[in-house]
Design an enzyme around this catalytic site. Sequence first.
Site, PDB file in Angstrom:
ATOM      1  N   ASN A 151     116.533   4.824 -55.534  1.00 59.95           N
ATOM      2  CA  ASN A 151     117.853   5.841 -55.795  1.00 59.95           C
ATOM      3  C   ASN A 151     117.230   7.275 -55.300  1.00 59.95           C
ATOM      4  OD1 ASN A 151     119.164   7.888 -57.041  1.00 59.95           O
ATOM      5  ND2 ASN A 151     120.242   6.093 -58.408  1.00 59.95           N
ATOM      6  N   ASP A 207     119.011   9.911 -55.503  1.00 56.59           N
ATOM      7  CA  ASP A 207     119.944  11.241 -56.071  1.00 56.59           C
ATOM      8  C   ASP A 207     118.969  12.401 -56.300  1.00 56.59           C
ATOM      9  OD1 ASP A 207     121.916   9.399 -55.933  1.00 56.59           O
ATOM     10  OD2 ASP A 207     121.849   9.256 -57.964  1.00 56.59           O
ATOM     11  N   HIS A 208     117.721  12.051 -56.910  1.00 53.58           N
ATOM     12  CA  HIS A 208     117.221  13.399 -57.217  1.00 53.58           C
ATOM     13  C   HIS A 208     116.323  14.348 -56.207  1.00 53.58           C
ATOM     14  CE1 HIS A 208     117.995  12.531 -61.244  1.00 53.58           C
ATOM     15  NE2 HIS A 208     117.613  11.199 -61.135  1.00 53.58           N
ATOM     16  N   ARG A 241     118.138  24.836 -54.691  1.00 55.87           N
ATOM     17  CA  ARG A 241     118.135  26.277 -53.817  1.00 55.87           C
ATOM     18  C   ARG A 241     119.411  26.407 -52.825  1.00 55.87           C
ATOM     19  NH1 ARG A 241     113.190  28.750 -53.914  1.00 55.87           N
ATOM     20  NH2 ARG A 241     112.422  28.828 -56.063  1.00 55.87           N
ATOM     21  N   HIS A 292     124.266   8.016 -55.488  1.00 58.19           N
ATOM     22  CA  HIS A 292     125.629   8.104 -56.507  1.00 58.19           C
ATOM     23  C   HIS A 292     126.386   9.479 -55.858  1.00 58.19           C
ATOM     24  CE1 HIS A 292     127.010   8.204 -61.037  1.00 58.19           C
ATOM     25  NE2 HIS A 292     128.115   8.566 -60.059  1.00 58.19           N
ATOM     26  N   ARG A 335     128.720  11.705 -57.184  1.00 55.69           N
ATOM     27  CA  ARG A 335     129.486  12.048 -58.187  1.00 55.69           C
ATOM     28  C   ARG A 335     130.575  12.870 -58.018  1.00 55.69           C
ATOM     29  NH1 ARG A 335     125.733  11.106 -63.055  1.00 55.69           N
ATOM     30  NH2 ARG A 335     127.649  11.810 -64.270  1.00 55.69           N
ATOM     31  N   ARG A 378     126.811  16.973 -57.911  1.00 53.22           N
ATOM     32  CA  ARG A 378     125.518  17.605 -58.385  1.00 53.22           C
ATOM     33  C   ARG A 378     124.495  17.283 -57.609  1.00 53.22           C
ATOM     34  NH1 ARG A 378     124.865  14.598 -64.166  1.00 53.22           N
ATOM     35  NH2 ARG A 378     126.875  15.456 -64.547  1.00 53.22           N
ATOM     36  N   HIS A 379     124.523  16.017 -57.143  1.00 49.19           N
ATOM     37  CA  HIS A 379     123.301  15.889 -56.000  1.00 49.19           C
ATOM     38  C   HIS A 379     123.716  15.321 -54.768  1.00 49.19           C
ATOM     39  CE1 HIS A 379     124.076  12.033 -58.256  1.00 49.19           C
ATOM     40  NE2 HIS A 379     123.195  12.353 -59.404  1.00 49.19           N
ATOM     41  N   GLU A 420     126.711   4.115 -55.604  1.00 51.73           N
ATOM     42  CA  GLU A 420     127.221   4.298 -56.830  1.00 51.73           C
ATOM     43  C   GLU A 420     128.239   4.977 -56.919  1.00 51.73           C
ATOM     44  OE1 GLU A 420     124.456   5.364 -59.656  1.00 51.73           O
ATOM     45  OE2 GLU A 420     122.993   3.834 -59.000  1.00 51.73           O
ATOM     46  N   THR A 477     122.863  11.513 -66.864  1.00 47.56           N
ATOM     47  CA  THR A 477     122.635  10.661 -65.987  1.00 47.56           C
ATOM     48  C   THR A 477     123.581   9.517 -66.509  1.00 47.56           C
ATOM     49  OG1 THR A 477     121.002   8.924 -65.210  1.00 47.56           O
ATOM     50  CG2 THR A 477     120.750   9.634 -67.430  1.00 47.56           C
ATOM     51  N   THR A 478     123.555   8.310 -65.950  1.00 44.86           N
ATOM     52  CA  THR A 478     124.788   7.484 -66.267  1.00 44.86           C
ATOM     53  C   THR A 478     124.250   6.721 -67.651  1.00 44.86           C
ATOM     54  OG1 THR A 478     124.739   6.910 -63.951  1.00 44.86           O
ATOM     55  CG2 THR A 478     125.983   5.329 -65.503  1.00 44.86           C
ATOM     56  N   GLU A 538     125.067  -5.317 -62.456  1.00 40.94           N
ATOM     57  CA  GLU A 538     123.841  -4.429 -62.619  1.00 40.94           C
ATOM     58  C   GLU A 538     123.514  -4.282 -64.219  1.00 40.94           C
ATOM     59  OE1 GLU A 538     122.660  -1.761 -59.861  1.00 40.94           O
ATOM     60  OE2 GLU A 538     121.343  -0.631 -61.404  1.00 40.94           O
ATOM     61  N   HIS A 569     117.712   1.311 -64.394  1.00 39.28           N
ATOM     62  CA  HIS A 569     117.932   2.586 -65.248  1.00 39.28           C
ATOM     63  C   HIS A 569     116.492   2.755 -66.003  1.00 39.28           C
ATOM     64  CE1 HIS A 569     119.368   6.144 -67.287  1.00 39.28           C
ATOM     65  NE2 HIS A 569     120.252   6.187 -66.430  1.00 39.28           N
ATOM     66  N   GLY A 601     115.071   5.011 -59.492  1.00 37.61           N
ATOM     67  CA  GLY A 601     115.320   6.392 -59.056  1.00 37.61           C
ATOM     68  C   GLY A 601     114.299   7.305 -59.635  1.00 37.61           C
ATOM     69  N   HIS A 602     114.516   8.042 -60.949  1.00 37.70           N
ATOM     70  CA  HIS A 602     114.170   9.115 -61.653  1.00 37.70           C
ATOM     71  C   HIS A 602     112.587   9.013 -61.584  1.00 37.70           C
ATOM     72  CE1 HIS A 602     112.775  11.697 -64.806  1.00 37.70           C
ATOM     73  NE2 HIS A 602     113.680  12.653 -64.394  1.00 37.70           N
TER      74      HIS A 602
HETATM   75  N1  PXP Z   1     121.371   1.850 -61.595  1.00 39.61           N
HETATM   76  C1  PXP Z   1     122.416   2.698 -61.863  1.00 39.61           C
HETATM   77  C2  PXP Z   1     123.770   2.170 -61.654  1.00 39.61           C
HETATM   78  C3  PXP Z   1     122.376   4.235 -62.015  1.00 39.61           C
HETATM   79  O1  PXP Z   1     123.337   4.708 -62.310  1.00 39.61           O
HETATM   80  C4  PXP Z   1     120.932   4.863 -61.994  1.00 39.61           C
HETATM   81  C5  PXP Z   1     120.781   6.233 -62.236  1.00 39.61           C
HETATM   82  O2  PXP Z   1     121.445   6.864 -61.255  1.00 39.61           O
HETATM   83  C6  PXP Z   1     119.960   3.903 -61.617  1.00 39.61           C
HETATM   84  C7  PXP Z   1     120.103   2.502 -61.335  1.00 39.61           C
HETATM   85  C8  PXP Z   1     118.547   4.327 -61.560  1.00 39.61           C
HETATM   86  O3  PXP Z   1     118.061   4.885 -62.930  1.00 39.61           O
HETATM   87  P1  PXP Z   1     116.737   5.980 -62.925  1.00 39.61           P
HETATM   88  O4  PXP Z   1     117.034   6.892 -62.047  1.00 39.61           O
HETATM   89  O5  PXP Z   1     116.445   6.010 -64.467  1.00 39.61           O
HETATM   90  O6  PXP Z   1     115.693   5.017 -62.255  1.00 39.61           O
END
Ligand code: PXP
Length: 249
Positions: A13, A15-16, A24, A49, A51, A55-56, A76, A106-107, A157, A199, A221-222
């Site tokens: 993922n 997103d971050h 910035r 994702h 959104r 935001r990202h 997502e 987050t979700t 999931e 997650h 992701g994170h």
């Molecule tokens: N799966 C889904 C459906 C999510 O919404 C997220 C967070 O965006 C993740 C996986 C990944 O979670 P994390 O960023 O905590 O690893």
Amino acid sequence: MIAKDNYLRLGVNIDHVATIRNARGGFHPDPLRAANIAYQAGADGITAHLREDRRHISDRDIERLIKEIDLPLNLEMAATKEMLDIAIKHKPNACCIVPEKRQEVTTEGGLNLSANINKLSDCINKLRGNAIRVSLFIDPQKKDIEIAKELGADIVEIHTGSFANNFNKNGEIHNDEFDHLNDISIFAHEIGLEVHAGHGLTFETARVISRINVLKELNIGHFIIGEAVFEGLDCVIKKFRAILNSERS
Ligand code: PXP
């Protein structure tokens, strides 16, 4: 050597990376560059994702991920008309429908399936009618797995946030919670759903979760992006791939 049936896919993922870029308002760091590194390092898919508040990940990121990256995209999205139109326009490999609240960081939990049957059913039918696989992000509850199957989803999931956070707090596996995730995943697999999980996963929790052998994919992701600050993205993804391979071989 891992048997094909036993292979556990790693979805990264990104997103971050977009979160940092957007801080910035410019172009750096580019999530597409991250997706390319993920590809080179052995990731099996990219998750992003889009959104409602952007935001990202941006609309342009989605367009580029589809055109420029040689990995399947797991988009997502919330079950809204706007997102449905975007998904149908770009035709990602899969859409993972998630709940979305503006204020959340987050979700935070899985979908409330029973309260949204009609909306979800319409969204799933339209996506599947456009040859897009559909995943529902759910809490580990048997009732939600049954509803997901009735709704015609291809994949569930399972939200691993509670398991992962409890492990991260005290470094101990909560066996009850692990057994529950295992039982729920087996149940979903046996009724014909493909089972993914994600997650809050880290090196340690992904290792434990990958022992649930009906799981086909983890989405992370994170932790990957955070750890990449210290070790580099390529190195972190290779480490995850090695962990999943060693647990499945
Ligand atoms: N799966 C889904 C459906 C999510 O919404 C997220 C967070 O965006 C993740 C996986 C990944 O979670 P994390 O960023 O905590 O690893």
